[in-house]
Design an enzyme around this catalytic site. Structure first.
Site, PDB file in Angstrom:
ATOM      1  N   GLU A   1      -2.238   7.842  -5.440  1.00  0.00           N
ATOM      2  CA  GLU A   1      -2.327   7.063  -6.533  1.00  0.00           C
ATOM      3  C   GLU A   1      -3.830   7.341  -7.059  1.00  0.00           C
ATOM      4  OE1 GLU A   1      -3.449   2.667  -6.254  1.00  0.00           O
ATOM      5  OE2 GLU A   1      -1.329   3.099  -5.463  1.00  0.00           O
TER       6      GLU A   1
ATOM      7  N   ASP B   1       5.138  -0.368  -6.681  1.00  0.00           N
ATOM      8  CA  ASP B   1       3.945  -0.439  -7.501  1.00  0.00           C
ATOM      9  C   ASP B   1       2.711   0.030  -6.781  1.00  0.00           C
ATOM     10  OD1 ASP B   1       2.385  -2.346  -9.478  1.00  0.00           O
ATOM     11  OD2 ASP B   1       1.645  -3.395  -7.738  1.00  0.00           O
TER      12      ASP B   1
ATOM     13  N   ARG C   1       0.900  -1.063  -0.040  1.00  0.00           N
ATOM     14  CA  ARG C   1       0.177  -0.129   0.021  1.00  0.00           C
ATOM     15  C   ARG C   1       0.957   1.215   0.106  1.00  0.00           C
ATOM     16  NH1 ARG C   1      -3.255  -2.773  -1.755  1.00  0.00           N
ATOM     17  NH2 ARG C   1      -5.384  -3.541  -1.014  1.00  0.00           N
TER      18      ARG C   1
ATOM     19  N   HIS D   1       0.122  -0.250 -10.009  1.00  0.00           N
ATOM     20  CA  HIS D   1      -0.606  -1.093  -9.116  1.00  0.00           C
ATOM     21  C   HIS D   1      -0.934  -2.267  -9.837  1.00  0.00           C
ATOM     22  CE1 HIS D   1      -3.272  -0.776  -4.943  1.00  0.00           C
ATOM     23  NE2 HIS D   1      -3.004  -2.248  -5.671  1.00  0.00           N
TER      24      HIS D   1
END
Length: 331
Positions: free
Chosen positions: A262, A257, A233, A294
């Site tokens: 985001e 990632d 996260r 992500h």
């Protein structure tokens, strides 16, 4: 049961439609769920949300007013949902508590290996027929000390891969995983792990206690040439502090990632208008930083499991049942 699915990716849509055929009536939308798009769900008793949808109290109020009774989230994480507001509005909420941990662990290792061996820079050079090796020097993973922060299912998978590279394993978690112990992992305090590890990978959930777990103080404890990977996260890392650490010439590689801001950026095409987030814009300019949007979960196996679990959550709701995925039960 009629379901409106928000935030459906192009590769995800045929898998969703195939899984729901003969079970539920499904309409897929590529737009994400928020206060502006919630009115589209009017008349739909069930809504399926994605991890980057914004299900705050305002969005949930609009959904409830339109007749929605069920939120079936297609992810493990649910920090984007105001569960207290959902309960007050009489909305049932379910998530997917399990899908392939290998998908995320393998992507985390892909990030780690890519930044260690400078693969992004090398690939871009080769496209322009520049075959120099300047600036591409990496390190053997064999013999590294690897720190795994969070040793649940995904952390264990990450540790198993690390074990295959013959690394020294350090772990930190609120509870020890016997399977990780069997791999030779030594559990230690977080400051010790940060100071000793050559490669650090994050696999803990985002909770108030873990928000900015990797802050300026944590970054200062890391080796100057450490590699940091986050596939869990975004809020686990204080990105502004990370940028300052990189500006100071510290850390040899960072693979992300996820990103704490985001929402509204990841899963969108911002190539024409660009982005207004100065921190993210600065972050991606560092040549030894690799950011992906992500996608660690995004394998055919994992997405298939997520969709199957979502369909089961809807069926259980229709039958008046709860299951292990239920976050807010039916009232």
């Amino acid at each position: 049961m009629e379901i409106l699915a928000y935030g459906v990716q192009a590769d995800e849509r045929p898998l969703l439609e195939q899984a729901f055929t003969g079970r539920h009536e499904l309409r897929c939308l590529s737009v994400f769920l928020n206060r502006d798009t919630a009115p589209l769900a009017a008349g739909y008793p069930g809504v399926s949300s994605s991890v980057n949808d914004v299900l705050d109290a305002g969005t949930l109020t609009l959904l409830a007013a339109g007749g929605t009774k069920l939120i079936a989230q297609r992810s493990t994480g649910f920090n984007n949902i105001d569960l207290e507001a959902a309960a007050e509005l009489g909305l049932t909420v379910a998530r997917v508590s399990y899908y392939s941990p290998y998908a995320v662990a393998e992507h985390a290792w892909a990030l780690a290996l890519a930044v260690n061996r400078r693969l992004t820079r090398a690939a871009l050079r080769c496209r322009e027929f520049d075959f120099r090796l300047d600036g591409l020097l990496g390190r053997d993973v064999h013999g590294m000390t690897v720190g795994v922060i969070g040793t649940g299912k995904i952390g264990e998978c990450f540790a198993r891969i690390a074990h295959g590279f013959s690394t020294e394993l350090l772990g930190w978690d609120i509870a020890e995983n016997p399977a990780c112990r069997e791999l030779g992992m030594t559990y230690t305090e977080l400051p010790d792990l940060l100071a000793r590890a050559d490669l650090i990978s994050l696999h803990v959930p985002l909770l108030p206690a873990t928000h900015h777990l990797i802050d300026a103080a944590a970054l200062a404890r890391m080796k100057d040439d450490a590699i940091l990977v986050n596939s869990s996260r975004g809020g686990l890392v204080d990105t502004a502090a990370l940028v300052e650490t990189l500006r100071a010439g510290r850390l040899s590689g960072v693979g992300l990632d996820v990103y704490e801001e985001e929402t509204g950026v990841f899963f969108y095409d911002r190539s024409v208008e660009g982005i207004s987030d100065d921190t993210l814009a600065r972050l991606v300019t560092f040549p030894h930083v690799l950011v992906t949007s992500h996608q660690a979960y995004f394998t055919r196996t994992a997405v298939g499991q997520i969709i199957d679990a979502t369909a089961r959550n809807i069926e259980d709701f229709s039958a008046g049942r709860t299951n292990e995925n239920t976050l807010v039960p039916r009232t």
